[in-house]
Design a protein around this motif. Structure first.
Motif, mmCIF file in Angstrom:
data_model
loop_
_atom_site.group_PDB
_atom_site.id
_atom_site.type_symbol
_atom_site.label_atom_id
_atom_site.label_comp_id
_atom_site.label_asym_id
_atom_site.label_seq_id
_atom_site.Cartn_x
_atom_site.Cartn_y
_atom_site.Cartn_z
ATOM 1 N N ARG A 183 0.865 -1.194 0.000
ATOM 2 C CA ARG A 183 0.000 0.000 0.000
ATOM 3 C C ARG A 183 0.890 1.229 0.000
ATOM 4 O O ARG A 183 1.491 1.594 1.001
ATOM 5 N N TYR A 184 0.981 1.852 -1.160
ATOM 6 C CA TYR A 184 1.877 2.993 -1.332
ATOM 7 C C TYR A 184 1.151 3.993 -2.219
ATOM 8 O O TYR A 184 0.635 3.608 -3.274
ATOM 9 N N ILE A 185 1.107 5.248 -1.822
ATOM 10 C CA ILE A 185 0.372 6.233 -2.616
ATOM 11 C C ILE A 185 0.923 6.212 -4.040
ATOM 12 O O ILE A 185 2.130 6.365 -4.245
ATOM 13 N N ASN A 192 1.071 3.706 -6.117
ATOM 14 C CA ASN A 192 1.572 2.407 -6.590
ATOM 15 C C ASN A 192 0.856 2.042 -7.894
ATOM 16 O O ASN A 192 -0.368 2.096 -7.975
ATOM 17 N N LYS A 193 1.641 1.660 -8.901
ATOM 18 C CA LYS A 193 1.045 1.469 -10.225
ATOM 19 C C LYS A 193 0.708 0.005 -10.549
ATOM 20 O O LYS A 193 0.443 -0.312 -11.713
ATOM 21 N N THR A 194 0.673 -0.859 -9.562
ATOM 22 C CA THR A 194 0.416 -2.274 -9.838
ATOM 23 C C THR A 194 -0.834 -2.468 -10.702
ATOM 24 O O THR A 194 -0.822 -3.219 -11.664
ATOM 25 N N GLY A 224 9.620 4.298 -6.529
ATOM 26 C CA GLY A 224 8.826 3.919 -5.353
ATOM 27 C C GLY A 224 9.031 2.477 -4.920
ATOM 28 O O GLY A 224 10.131 2.058 -4.566
ATOM 29 N N THR A 225 7.961 1.685 -4.985
ATOM 30 C CA THR A 225 8.034 0.286 -4.559
ATOM 31 C C THR A 225 8.747 -0.598 -5.585
ATOM 32 O O THR A 225 9.057 -1.746 -5.307
ATOM 33 N N GLY A 226 8.913 -0.064 -6.796
ATOM 34 C CA GLY A 226 9.574 -0.842 -7.853
ATOM 35 C C GLY A 226 8.598 -1.629 -8.715
ATOM 36 O O GLY A 226 9.018 -2.394 -9.578
ATOM 37 N N SER A 227 7.300 -1.426 -8.539
ATOM 38 C CA SER A 227 6.343 -2.274 -9.271
ATOM 39 C C SER A 227 6.493 -2.136 -10.791
ATOM 40 O O SER A 227 6.431 -3.131 -11.520
ATOM 41 N N VAL A 228 6.708 -0.925 -11.275
ATOM 42 C CA VAL A 228 6.853 -0.736 -12.723
ATOM 43 C C VAL A 228 8.214 -1.272 -13.191
ATOM 44 O O VAL A 228 8.307 -1.989 -14.188
ATOM 45 N N SER A 271 15.334 4.709 -10.123
ATOM 46 C CA SER A 271 15.806 5.672 -9.135
ATOM 47 C C SER A 271 14.651 6.219 -8.312
ATOM 48 O O SER A 271 13.496 6.227 -8.753
ATOM 49 N N ASP A 272 14.969 6.679 -7.142
ATOM 50 C CA ASP A 272 14.007 7.354 -6.265
ATOM 51 C C ASP A 272 14.850 8.073 -5.214
ATOM 52 O O ASP A 272 16.001 7.708 -4.975
ATOM 53 N N MET A 273 14.264 9.068 -4.566
ATOM 54 C CA MET A 273 15.051 9.794 -3.552
ATOM 55 C C MET A 273 15.026 9.095 -2.183
ATOM 56 O O MET A 273 15.829 9.406 -1.318
ATOM 57 N N PHE A 316 17.598 12.677 -6.180
ATOM 58 C CA PHE A 316 16.502 13.456 -6.752
ATOM 59 C C PHE A 316 16.577 13.375 -8.270
ATOM 60 O O PHE A 316 17.677 13.470 -8.849
ATOM 61 N N ALA A 317 15.416 13.245 -8.901
ATOM 62 C CA ALA A 317 15.353 13.176 -10.360
ATOM 63 C C ALA A 317 16.064 14.368 -10.990
ATOM 64 O O ALA A 317 16.801 14.226 -11.973
ATOM 65 N N GLU A 318 15.849 15.534 -10.408
ATOM 66 C CA GLU A 318 16.433 16.753 -10.968
ATOM 67 C C GLU A 318 17.961 16.687 -10.944
ATOM 68 O O GLU A 318 18.622 17.274 -11.796
ATOM 69 N N ILE A 375 8.137 8.636 -15.974
ATOM 70 C CA ILE A 375 8.085 9.516 -14.791
ATOM 71 C C ILE A 375 6.734 9.342 -14.106
ATOM 72 O O ILE A 375 5.688 9.583 -14.715
ATOM 73 N N ASP A 376 6.780 8.910 -12.875
ATOM 74 C CA ASP A 376 5.550 8.728 -12.090
ATOM 75 C C ASP A 376 5.680 9.589 -10.830
ATOM 76 O O ASP A 376 5.981 9.094 -9.745
ATOM 77 N N PRO A 377 5.468 10.888 -10.979
ATOM 78 C CA PRO A 377 5.733 11.799 -9.850
ATOM 79 C C PRO A 377 4.612 11.769 -8.819
ATOM 80 O O PRO A 377 3.522 11.263 -9.096
ATOM 81 N N HIS A 387 12.244 16.495 0.832
ATOM 82 C CA HIS A 387 10.961 17.026 0.349
ATOM 83 C C HIS A 387 11.022 17.176 -1.167
ATOM 84 O O HIS A 387 12.074 17.431 -1.750
ATOM 85 N N SER A 388 9.866 16.948 -1.811
ATOM 86 C CA SER A 388 9.840 16.905 -3.273
ATOM 87 C C SER A 388 9.224 18.159 -3.869
ATOM 88 O O SER A 388 8.153 18.602 -3.451
ATOM 89 N N LYS A 389 9.893 18.706 -4.868
ATOM 90 C CA LYS A 389 9.363 19.889 -5.558
ATOM 91 C C LYS A 389 8.158 19.523 -6.421
ATOM 92 O O LYS A 389 7.392 20.391 -6.831
HETATM 93 C C1 LIG Z 1 3.735 7.975 -7.378
HETATM 94 S S1 LIG Z 1 5.120 7.418 -6.488
HETATM 95 C C2 LIG Z 1 5.829 6.224 -7.563
HETATM 96 C C3 LIG Z 1 5.138 4.931 -7.424
HETATM 97 C C4 LIG Z 1 5.777 3.806 -8.196
HETATM 98 N N1 LIG Z 1 5.577 3.925 -9.627
HETATM 99 C C5 LIG Z 1 5.221 2.497 -7.709
HETATM 100 O O1 LIG Z 1 4.489 1.827 -8.458
HETATM 101 O O2 LIG Z 1 5.501 2.162 -6.551
HETATM 102 C C6 LIG Z 1 6.205 8.775 -6.589
HETATM 103 C C7 LIG Z 1 7.619 8.520 -6.099
HETATM 104 O O3 LIG Z 1 8.400 9.673 -6.424
HETATM 105 C C8 LIG Z 1 9.413 9.809 -5.462
HETATM 106 N N2 LIG Z 1 9.868 11.215 -5.621
HETATM 107 C C9 LIG Z 1 9.172 12.348 -5.369
HETATM 108 N N3 LIG Z 1 9.876 13.424 -5.748
HETATM 109 C C10 LIG Z 1 11.042 12.969 -6.257
HETATM 110 C C11 LIG Z 1 12.168 13.594 -6.822
HETATM 111 N N4 LIG Z 1 12.225 14.920 -6.951
HETATM 112 N N5 LIG Z 1 13.191 12.823 -7.244
HETATM 113 C C12 LIG Z 1 13.137 11.469 -7.108
HETATM 114 N N6 LIG Z 1 12.087 10.807 -6.576
HETATM 115 C C13 LIG Z 1 11.050 11.557 -6.167
HETATM 116 C C14 LIG Z 1 8.732 9.467 -4.159
HETATM 117 O O4 LIG Z 1 9.668 9.068 -3.186
HETATM 118 C C15 LIG Z 1 7.807 8.326 -4.605
HETATM 119 O O5 LIG Z 1 8.395 7.075 -4.362
#
Ligand SMILES: C[S@@+](CC[C@H](N)C(=O)[O-])C[C@H]1O[C@@H](n2cnc3c(N)ncnc32)[C@H](O)[C@@H]1O
Length: 355
Positions: A3-5, A7-9, A35-39, A53-55, A215-217, A230-232, A270-272
Motif C-alpha cells: 500500500r503505497y500512494i 503504486n502502479k500495480t 517507489g516500490t519498484g512495481s513498474v 531511481s528514487d530519492m 533526486f530526479a532533478e 516519470i511517475d511523480p 521534500h519533493s518539488k
Molecule cells: C507515485 S510514487 C511512484 C510509485 C511507483 N511507480 C510504484 O508503483 O511504486 C512517486 C515517487 O516519487 C518519489 N519522488 C518524489 N519526488 C522525487 C524527486 N524529486 N526525485 C526522485 N524521486 C522523487 C517518491 O519518493 C515516490 O516514491
C-alpha cells in the motif's frame, strides 16, 4: 500488494502496452521515481534493461532486491559467524530464522512508536505497533546494524534484509494506508506477531540494471536512455512524511521525533513535484537535461496540474499524445468525491531543437 500512494500495480497492463509501442524489448528504460519498484519489476520481466531511481532510502532497498538479484545472496559470513550448519535452509532463510528468534529489545521503536513507550519529545505514547512488535523490530534493526558495522553482510544483503523487514512491518503497522498517523485502536492485522518471511526472488529478465538513490532533478543530466518513465507525486502529500517509519528502518538510524505523530525531520527529502510553484521547473529540468527522446508520464486527474496544464508544459518540448484510464476511486462512505477517477498516461516525443 504494497500500500503505497500512487503504486502502479493496477495500471501495469496498460503501461506495458504503452511501453511495447514505444520501445523494443531490449531497450534501456528509466523509472525515474520508482517507489516500490512495481513498474521497474514489470519492465525487467518484459526484457527491458532498467535504470531505476528514487530519492527515498527504502525505495533503494526495494529496487536493489528486485532489480539487481535473481536469487538470494549467500549470507556466507553470517552463516560462518553464527555457525549455521542446517543444510536444509539457504543462507537467507537461516538468517531470517535467526532474526525471527532474537530476544525482544526495549529500544527506539518501543519508545517512540508503541503504547508502552515514552517518546523523547514528551508526546503521549504512540500506537503504530503493539509493544511486542515494536520490541521485535528493535531487536532485528539493531542486529542488522551490528552486522553492517562488523562487515558481516554485503550491501546487497543489507538491502535484502531491509526489504524483507519493511514488507513484514507493513503487514503489522496500525495505520490506514500511510504512516502519517496511527489508528487510535489496534486493528486485527496489527495484533498479529511480526514475522520475517522469505521473499520470492525474481528470475525473469536481466540483472544488468542500475539502481540510483537521488533526486530526479540531480541525476537527469547523467542518464542516457531510450525511454524515461516519470511517475511523480501528484498532490501536496510528501512521501518522506507519509513513510517516515519505513525511511527510519531503511536508514537504520535513531532520529529525533517531531510532534504527536512522531515524524522524523524529512525536509532533506521534500519533493518539488508536490509544490505547484516548483513542479514545472522540475519537469523541465528533467526533460531538458536527460539524454532521452521519449518520456512516458503518469498523472492523476486529482493532481496539482490539470491535463491542459500538463499538455501545455510538455508541448514546449515536442509532440504530445495521451491516454485516459478510468479508475474506481476508493471512497469513505460519505465522501462527496465522484466514484470515478481518471489517470493519464502522457507520451512526449522530444524534439531536440525545441525546449
Ligand atoms: C507515485 S510514487 C511512484 C510509485 C511507483 N511507480 C510504484 O508503483 O511504486 C512517486 C515517487 O516519487 C518519489 N519522488 C518524489 N519526488 C522525487 C524527486 N524529486 N526525485 C526522485 N524521486 C522523487 C517518491 O519518493 C515516490 O516514491
Amino acid at each position: 500488494m504494497y500500500r503505497y500512494i500512487g503504486n502502479k500495480t493496477k495500471l501495469l497492463p496498460v503501461l506495458l502496452d504503452v511501453f511495447s509501442e514505444e520501445a523494443p524489448r531490449n531497450a534501456t528504460v528509466v523509472d525515474l521515481m520508482a517507489g516500490t519498484g512495481s513498474v521497474s519489476v514489470a519492465l525487467r520481466k518484459q526484457g527491458y534493461r532498467v535504470i531505476a531511481s528514487d530519492m527515498m532510502t527504502y525505495s533503494k532497498h526495494h529496487l536493489v532486491t528486485q532489480l539487481l538479484l535473481d536469487a538470494p545472496p549467500s549470507f556466507q559470513k553470517i552463516k560462518n559467524h553464527l555457525n549455521i550448519v542446517n543444510n536444509q535452509l539457504s543462507g537467507y532463510e537461516a538468517t531470517l530464522e535467526y532474526l525471527n528468534s532474537l530476544t525482544e529489545k526495549e529500544s527506539y521503536f518501543f519508545n517512540e512508536f508503541s503504547p508502552d513507550g515514552t517518546p523523547s519529545n514528551g508526546s503521549p505514547s504512540r500506537k503504530y505497533f503493539t509493544s511486542q512488535n515494536a520490541k521485535k523490530i528493535d531487536a532485528i534493526r539493531e542486529q542488522i546494524n551490528a552486522w553492517i558495522e562488523n562487515d558481516l553482510i554485503t550491501s546487497e544483503e543489507e538491502s535484502v534484509l531491509k526489504h524483507t523487514l519493511i514488507m513484514a512491518v507493513n503487514d503489522v503497522a496500525n495505520i490506514s494506508g500511510t504512516y502519517g498517523y496511527f489508528l487510535s485502536k489496534f486493528n486485527a492485522k496489527s495484533l498479529e506477531a511480526i514475522v520475517l518471511k522469505p521473499i520470492q526472488f525474481i528470475s525473469e529478465g536481466t540483472i544488468e540494471n542500475t539502481v540510483i538513490q537521488d533526486f530526479a532533478e540531480n541525476i537527469a543530466a547523467t542518464i542516457t536512455a531510450d525511454v524515461c518513465y516519470i511517475d511523480p507525486p501528484y498532490t501536496k502529500r510528501q512521501y518522506a512524511a507519509n513513510y517516515h517509519i519505513l525511511e527510519t528502518i531503511a536508514r537504520g538510524d535513531f532520529p529525533k521525533t517531531i510532534g504527536k505523530s512522531g515524524l522524523r525531520d524529512w525536509w532533506d527529502q521534500h519533493s518539488k513535484f508536490c509544490t505547484k510553484t516548483k513542479i514545472r521547473e522540475s519537469f523541465s529540468k528533467v526533460i531538458t537535461e536527460m539524454d532521452c527522446d521519449k518520456f512516458i508520464i503518469s498523472y492523476s486527474e486529482d493532481g496539482l496540474l490539470s491535463l491542459d496544464e500538463l499538455i501545455n508544459l510538455f508541448s514546449s518540448f515536442g509532440d504530445v499524445t495521451y491516454r485516459t484510464i478510468e479508475y474506481s476511486r476508493f471512497r469513505s462512505n460519505n465522501s462527496s468525491l465522484s466514484k470515478k477517477l481518471n489517470e493519464y498516461i502522457i507520451i512526449l516525443t522530444k524534439i531536440k531543437s525545441v525546449g
